[in-house]
Design a protein around this motif. Structure first.
Motif, short mmCIF file in Angstrom:
data_model
loop_
_atom_site.label_atom_id
_atom_site.label_comp_id
_atom_site.label_asym_id
_atom_site.label_seq_id
_atom_site.Cartn_x
_atom_site.Cartn_y
_atom_site.Cartn_z
N GLY A 36 39.96 -66.34 -21.93
CA GLY A 36 39.48 -65.00 -22.28
C GLY A 36 38.62 -65.00 -23.53
O GLY A 36 37.62 -64.29 -23.61
N ILE A 37 39.00 -65.83 -24.49
CA ILE A 37 38.20 -65.94 -25.71
C ILE A 37 36.83 -66.54 -25.38
O ILE A 37 35.81 -66.09 -25.90
N ALA A 38 36.81 -67.52 -24.49
CA ALA A 38 35.53 -68.11 -24.07
C ALA A 38 34.67 -67.05 -23.38
O ALA A 38 33.45 -66.96 -23.62
N PHE A 39 35.26 -66.24 -22.52
CA PHE A 39 34.51 -65.16 -21.87
C PHE A 39 34.00 -64.18 -22.92
O PHE A 39 32.89 -63.68 -22.82
N GLY A 40 34.81 -63.93 -23.95
CA GLY A 40 34.38 -63.07 -25.04
C GLY A 40 33.14 -63.62 -25.73
O GLY A 40 32.28 -62.86 -26.18
N GLY A 41 33.04 -64.93 -25.79
CA GLY A 41 31.85 -65.56 -26.37
C GLY A 41 30.61 -65.26 -25.55
O GLY A 41 29.53 -65.02 -26.11
N THR A 42 30.75 -65.25 -24.23
CA THR A 42 29.59 -64.92 -23.40
C THR A 42 29.20 -63.46 -23.56
O THR A 42 28.02 -63.12 -23.55
N PHE A 43 30.21 -62.59 -23.74
CA PHE A 43 29.93 -61.18 -24.01
C PHE A 43 29.16 -61.04 -25.33
O PHE A 43 28.18 -60.31 -25.42
N LEU A 44 29.61 -61.78 -26.33
CA LEU A 44 28.96 -61.73 -27.64
C LEU A 44 27.50 -62.20 -27.55
O LEU A 44 26.61 -61.63 -28.19
N LEU A 45 27.27 -63.21 -26.75
CA LEU A 45 25.88 -63.68 -26.55
C LEU A 45 25.03 -62.60 -25.89
O LEU A 45 23.86 -62.43 -26.24
N ARG A 46 25.61 -61.86 -24.94
CA ARG A 46 24.85 -60.77 -24.30
C ARG A 46 24.57 -59.64 -25.30
O ARG A 46 23.51 -59.05 -25.27
N VAL A 47 25.54 -59.37 -26.17
CA VAL A 47 25.34 -58.32 -27.18
C VAL A 47 24.23 -58.73 -28.15
O VAL A 47 23.30 -57.96 -28.40
N THR A 48 24.32 -59.95 -28.68
CA THR A 48 23.32 -60.37 -29.67
C THR A 48 21.95 -60.60 -29.03
O THR A 48 20.95 -60.48 -29.71
N GLY A 49 21.94 -60.86 -27.73
CA GLY A 49 20.67 -61.02 -27.03
C GLY A 49 20.05 -59.71 -26.60
O GLY A 49 18.97 -59.68 -26.00
N GLY A 50 20.74 -58.60 -26.85
CA GLY A 50 20.20 -57.28 -26.53
C GLY A 50 20.44 -56.84 -25.10
O GLY A 50 19.97 -55.78 -24.69
N ARG A 51 21.19 -57.62 -24.32
CA ARG A 51 21.44 -57.24 -22.92
C ARG A 51 22.59 -56.25 -22.79
O ARG A 51 22.74 -55.61 -21.76
N PRO B 270 23.92 -52.96 -24.91
CA PRO B 270 23.57 -52.11 -26.05
C PRO B 270 24.73 -52.00 -27.04
O PRO B 270 25.86 -51.76 -26.65
N ALA B 271 24.42 -52.20 -28.32
CA ALA B 271 25.42 -52.08 -29.38
C ALA B 271 24.70 -51.83 -30.70
O ALA B 271 23.63 -52.40 -30.95
N ASN B 272 25.28 -50.96 -31.51
CA ASN B 272 24.68 -50.73 -32.83
C ASN B 272 25.14 -51.83 -33.80
O ASN B 272 25.92 -52.72 -33.43
N GLU B 273 24.67 -51.78 -35.03
CA GLU B 273 24.99 -52.84 -36.00
C GLU B 273 26.47 -52.92 -36.32
O GLU B 273 27.02 -54.01 -36.49
N LEU B 274 27.13 -51.77 -36.42
CA LEU B 274 28.57 -51.77 -36.67
C LEU B 274 29.31 -52.46 -35.53
O LEU B 274 30.18 -53.31 -35.76
N GLN B 275 28.96 -52.13 -34.31
CA GLN B 275 29.61 -52.76 -33.16
C GLN B 275 29.35 -54.26 -33.14
O GLN B 275 30.28 -55.05 -32.90
N LYS B 276 28.13 -54.67 -33.40
CA LYS B 276 27.83 -56.11 -33.41
C LYS B 276 28.67 -56.84 -34.44
O LYS B 276 29.23 -57.90 -34.16
N ALA B 277 28.77 -56.27 -35.63
CA ALA B 277 29.56 -56.91 -36.69
C ALA B 277 31.04 -56.96 -36.32
O ALA B 277 31.70 -57.99 -36.50
N PHE B 278 31.56 -55.89 -35.76
CA PHE B 278 32.98 -55.86 -35.40
C PHE B 278 33.26 -56.75 -34.19
O PHE B 278 34.33 -57.37 -34.12
N PHE B 279 32.34 -56.83 -33.24
CA PHE B 279 32.54 -57.72 -32.10
C PHE B 279 32.56 -59.17 -32.57
O PHE B 279 33.37 -59.98 -32.12
N ARG B 280 31.66 -59.52 -33.49
CA ARG B 280 31.66 -60.89 -34.05
C ARG B 280 32.98 -61.18 -34.77
O ARG B 280 33.58 -62.23 -34.60
N ALA B 281 33.42 -60.24 -35.59
CA ALA B 281 34.67 -60.42 -36.33
C ALA B 281 35.86 -60.54 -35.38
O ALA B 281 36.73 -61.39 -35.58
N GLY B 282 35.89 -59.73 -34.36
CA GLY B 282 36.99 -59.78 -33.40
C GLY B 282 37.05 -61.11 -32.68
O GLY B 282 38.12 -61.72 -32.52
N HIS B 283 35.90 -61.58 -32.25
CA HIS B 283 35.83 -62.85 -31.52
C HIS B 283 36.23 -64.02 -32.43
O HIS B 283 37.02 -64.89 -32.04
#
Length: 139
Positions: free
Chosen positions: A18-33, A35-48
């Protein structure tokens, strides 16, 4: 090793997928695929990041306390508290910023603080039982 802890460790190992899948989600977020604002991006990175580190720490604590011959009950309590923090902290980071465009974290940020308390309790218990096992081995 306490059987409840062994079961928890097996389940924890499965969460790594699940953590590995979360990494792929994070790649989609940072790649712009996704949608997430800056707060969400930072919190998603921290959570992962916290999920991966705390799962690893929880596994290490369980193996370490078992290797030194610590009391199985106390060893399990410490390791399970650390593993609990590996659920609570990432959940707080991810769930506190759900929604289309949050400007600040929601109420689920309390889960981060609960997880931090569980982490401190777990490493304190584990540190004491490891020290106790070492001191007992000197006698």
């Amino acid at each position: 090793m306490h059987p409840v802890l062994v079961i928890a460790l097996g389940a924890t190992l499965l969460t790594v997928a699940g953590i590995a899948f979360g990494g792929t989600f994070l790649l989609r977020v940072t790649g712009g695929r996704v949608p997430a604002n800056e707060l969400q991006k930072a919190f998603f990175r921290a959570g992962h990041a916290h999920a991966g580190v705390l799962v690893t720490l929880g596994l290490l604590v369980a193996v370490l306390t078992d290797a030194v011959g610590a009391s199985p009950g106390w060893a399990a309590a410490g390791a399970l508290a650390v593993l609990g923090s590996a659920i609570l902290i990432p959940a707080g980071f991810f769930l506190s910023v759900l929604g289309p465009d949050p400007r600040r974290p929601g109420a689920m940020i309390a889960s981060v603080w609960l997880g931090a308390a569980a982490l401190v309790a777990g490493v304190t218990i584990s540190g004491v039982v490891v020290l106790g096992a070492g001191i007992g081995a000197l006698a």
